[in-house]
Write an enzyme that holds these catalytic residues in place. Structure first.
Site, short mmCIF file in Angstrom:
data_model
loop_
_atom_site.label_atom_id
_atom_site.label_comp_id
_atom_site.label_asym_id
_atom_site.label_seq_id
_atom_site.Cartn_x
_atom_site.Cartn_y
_atom_site.Cartn_z
CG LEU A 190 -9.65 -10.00 4.94
CD1 LEU A 190 -10.88 -10.77 5.12
CD2 LEU A 190 -8.75 -10.56 3.74
CB CYS B 115 20.05 3.87 -5.81
SG CYS B 115 21.03 4.30 -4.28
CB CYS C 221 -0.80 -0.47 8.51
SG CYS C 221 -0.09 0.08 7.02
#
Length: 256
Positions: free
Chosen positions: A70, A172, A189
């Protein structure tokens, strides 16, 4: 195709832009974007793709909303914790704009199913969190002839680029990272941390880059910047750009 009167009102600030105009807005309304990952990058990217009026969105994510999300994944609330991210994100789109066709897929994309999952898109925006998925997405986009907006994020840094390895002379994503990263282990993270606002910058930058591609030929928004890797540094802050050249030995696009 023309836009309904209420859609003209909704997108009036787009339509008055000479670089976008009505033709560009119609192109967005007819586009189908597949979003890989509804997390730190996908959350703000989704908000601005939906805000831009992209007509069809497919959301692919196998994860569930966690309380730690969040801080940066702004489409979710405490009430979404424990829900499938793709389904919660699709619900957000439905509340935001009921005219958008949205499909949620709580699936893990890999080399075995990438072609099937990505077929039919006008553009794929990849904001996932591991190299194995990124390379599977890139290889499938080359095979299917689909432009790819690739975005990555960590700590105070981000990367965004548009790739078109299916076009002659264009690189690419595999030309950028090579073959050494077809694995699921990479920095996360959770281990390294990430500034929430940095996710917003990278995600909205990626959405802007996607819009460039989607309105090509219908608006003068600017070139799609194929193969230009934009490096976003939120700590300094600064923005730098480097070109990713086509690898003549790339096993994904060298024959394209």
């Amino acid at each position: 195709m023309s836009l309904a009167p209420e859609r003209l009102d909704r997108f009036a600030r787009h339509i008055v832009l000479p670089e976008l105009g009505g033709a560009g807005q119609v192109a967005l309304s007819q586009a189908h974007v597949i979003l890989i990952g509804c997390g730190g990058i996908g959350s703000p990217a989704l908000q601005y793709l939906a805000g831009a009026g992209v007509g069809q969105l497919t959301l692919i994510d196998s994860d569930e909303v966690d309380l730690t999300n969040l801080q940066r994944q702004t489409i979710f609330t405490e009430g979404d914790v424990g829900r499938a991210k793709a389904a919660a994100a699709a619900d957000w789109v439905g509340r935001f704009d009921g005219a958008i066709t949205v499909r949620a897929m709580s699936a893990r994309l890999g080399s075995a199913n990438a072609d099937q999952l990505l077929a039919g898109a006008n553009l794929v925006l990849d904001g996932c969190d591991n190299f194995a998925t990124r390379l599977a997405v890139s290889d499938a986009c080359v095979q299917l002839g689909i432009p790819l907006t690739s975005a990555a994020l960590g700590r105070f840094q981000g990367q965004v680029a548009n790739f078109a390895g299916h076009l002659e002379g264009q690189s690419c994503y595999r030309c950028f990272v090579g073959d050494a990263f077809d694995a699921e282990d990479c920095d996360t993270c959770a281990a390294d941390g990430v500034l929430g606002a940095m996710a917003g910058w990278v995600g909205t930058f990626a959405a802007m880059h996607a819009v460039r591609v989607l309105v090509q030929g219908q608006a003068a928004l600017g070139d799609p910047q194929w193969g230009k890797l934009h490096l976003l540094d939120g700590f300094t802050p600064e923005l730098r750009t480097m070109r990713i050249v086509k690898d003549p030995e790339c096993r994904a696009c060298s024959a394209a």
